[in-house]
Design an enzyme around this catalytic site. Structure first.
Site, PDB file in Angstrom:
ATOM      1  N   HIS A 363       0.741  -1.272   0.013  1.00 41.98           N
ATOM      2  CA  HIS A 363       0.022   0.196   0.104  1.00 41.98           C
ATOM      3  C   HIS A 363       0.918   1.199   0.061  1.00 41.98           C
ATOM      4  O   HIS A 363       0.434   2.198   0.588  1.00 41.98           O
ATOM      5  CB  HIS A 363      -0.902   0.055   1.157  1.00 41.98           C
ATOM      6  CG  HIS A 363      -1.664  -1.142   1.054  1.00 41.98           C
ATOM      7  ND1 HIS A 363      -2.932  -1.716   0.415  1.00 41.98           N
ATOM      8  CD2 HIS A 363      -1.550  -2.431   2.164  1.00 41.98           C
ATOM      9  CE1 HIS A 363      -3.060  -2.805   0.550  1.00 41.98           C
ATOM     10  NE2 HIS A 363      -2.527  -3.323   1.801  1.00 41.98           N
ATOM     11  N   CYS A 364       2.038   1.384  -0.739  1.00 40.49           N
ATOM     12  CA  CYS A 364       3.017   2.446  -0.675  1.00 40.49           C
ATOM     13  C   CYS A 364       3.239   2.863   0.621  1.00 40.49           C
ATOM     14  O   CYS A 364       3.275   4.112   0.960  1.00 40.49           O
ATOM     15  CB  CYS A 364       2.184   3.496  -1.527  1.00 40.49           C
ATOM     16  SG  CYS A 364       2.221   3.219  -3.250  1.00 40.49           S
ATOM     17  N   ALA A 365       3.493   1.769   1.629  1.00 36.88           N
ATOM     18  CA  ALA A 365       3.686   2.397   3.096  1.00 36.88           C
ATOM     19  C   ALA A 365       4.738   1.177   3.423  1.00 36.88           C
ATOM     20  O   ALA A 365       4.235   0.578   4.647  1.00 36.88           O
ATOM     21  CB  ALA A 365       2.541   2.364   3.651  1.00 36.88           C
TER      22      ALA A 365
END
Length: 406
Positions: A363-365
């Site tokens: 999740h781009c995290a």
């Protein structure tokens, strides 16, 4: 106005389709929301009967297109309760907005030995531009750590500030955990130390009203495509005095006052000096329609419906064996989870077979994933068009996957 999810769903053509022979349950709006007919039709109508290049055109189509574009800027300023429409810059999305601040304000105000504060829950779009800026100028990036429940260790925040802190860049709502950060106290603390504050509002503006003047943030940025609008368009809000001081980031047409090969170039005033080149006028028109659509429904009504749906979902998910939920009980928009030891991709693939669309991955995290020591999570997001029946299908699907995979 009474909120009716059935009436809302009727406005979204895609929600009538089937996936794998089953009705689509679209639980991925935190990645990108579906678009109502009002948005689709407004953009199509512009391209059919009203398209022209904006600015400087003396003919009717150009003048009308320019007026429509600037009216959307005004509508967006009212939507986030800005003081003036001239505090808003059209950008491609949240990522470009943050990069604009990093490359314009950041290059002018952050020096070697200075520091910038972010948090461990940030999307990569609110990490990487600051890493790049710090690497360019020799500044330090400081990080507010997470608690296991998905909230920030706010007691550490005062220790991170000093006289060299130039910026606090913080998400309004976590795109993974749904945590809503206490912006008011964080912004007050930052300003007490002379630091500016940028808020990533990508996961907030669709869930409840945002009042940038009351927040007193210096920068606020969000994307249109998560707000039921088109892709490729977003809004960067900057306090007017600050915006007028910032140098342009990109050069080209529309952002100049004069251009001379012998005497150089002068810039037009903000916000237009940050909008080089031909803008995404169709996307801007679509964004305006999305803002109008959401405003007509009422963000307070949307918030009430979504919170009731979230409470129902969290309650029902308790019946799924071996399900790990990430994030606080009080959250907005998203539910991140893993099922036993099964990889998120496998769980997401099974759910897709059942007609249920969820997001899987980091999740781009990645720093957040590292904190929880997992490579990936599943994420179901709840929007104003989702229903209790779709939540039940998610729960039933997870129970079935648990039985099949053990």
């Amino acid at each position: 106005m009474t909120f009716s999810v059935d009436k809302v769903r009727a406005d979204f053509p895609v929600l009538s389709r089937e996936v794998n022979g089953l009705p689509l349950a679209y639980l991925d709006s935190a990645a990108s929301a579906q678009k109502p007919s009002q948005v689709i039709d407004s953009e199509a109508e512009f391209y059919r009967h009203g398209y022209a290049a904006v600015h400087r055109g003396i003919h009717t189509l150009s003048a009308q297109a320019t007026e429509k574009m600037e009216n959307v800027r005004k509508r967006a300023s009212l939507f986030i309760n800005a003081r003036s429409a001239e505090e808003l810059v059209f950008v491609r999305g949240t990522t470009e907005g943050i990069n604009l601040v990093a490359n314009s304000w950041g290059n002018s105000n952050v020096r070697a030995g200075d520091n910038i504060i972010i948090s461990q829950m940030e999307h990569h779009a609110n990490i990487v531009p600051w890493q790049m800026l710090c690497a360019r100028v020799g500044a330090e990036l400081r990080v507010i750590p997470l608690n296991p429940d998905g909230t920030l260790q706010l007691e550490t925040l005062p220790t991170l500030f000093d006289e060299k802190t130039r910026l606090l860049a913080i998400t309004h709502v976590s795109n993974v955990l749904g945590t809503e950060n206490p912006l008011a106290e964080m912004i007050t603390l930052a300003h007490q130390h002379g630091a500016k504050v940028l808020v990533d509002g990508a996961q907030a503006v669709m869930h409840h009203p945002v009042h940038v003047q009351a927040l007193d943030c210096d920068f606020y940025v969000f994307s249109g495509h998560k707000l039921y609008g088109p892709t490729g368009i977003g809004i960067l809000y900057v306090k007017e005095a600050l915006l007028q001081e910032m140098p342009p980031w990109e050069g080209g047409g529309s952002m100049i006052a004069t251009v001379s090969l012998s005497e150089g170039t002068t810039w037009t005033k903000a916000p237009w000096r940050f909008e080089a080149g031909t803008p995404n006028t169709g996307g801007i028109i679509g964004l305006g329609a999305a803002l109008e659509y959401v405003s007509a429904l009422g963000l307070n009504s949307i918030a009430e419906y979504e919170q009731n749906l979230m409470h129902y979902a969290l309650s029902q998910l308790e019946s799924v064996p071996d399900l790990t939920l990430y994030g606080p009980q009080n959250r907005l928009g998203v539910i991140a989870f893993n099922l036993g030891k099964h990889h998120a991709y496998d769980v997401g693939s099974f759910l897709d077979n059942y007609g249920i669309a969820v997001r899987t991955g980091h999740h781009c995290a990645m720093p957040l994933m590292a904190y929880y020591n997992v490579p990936a999570m599943c994420r179901a997001s709840l929007a104003m068009y989702n229903t209790h029946e779709e939540v039940d299908r998610l729960v039933t699907g997870l129970q079935r996957i648990h039985r099949l995979l053990g």
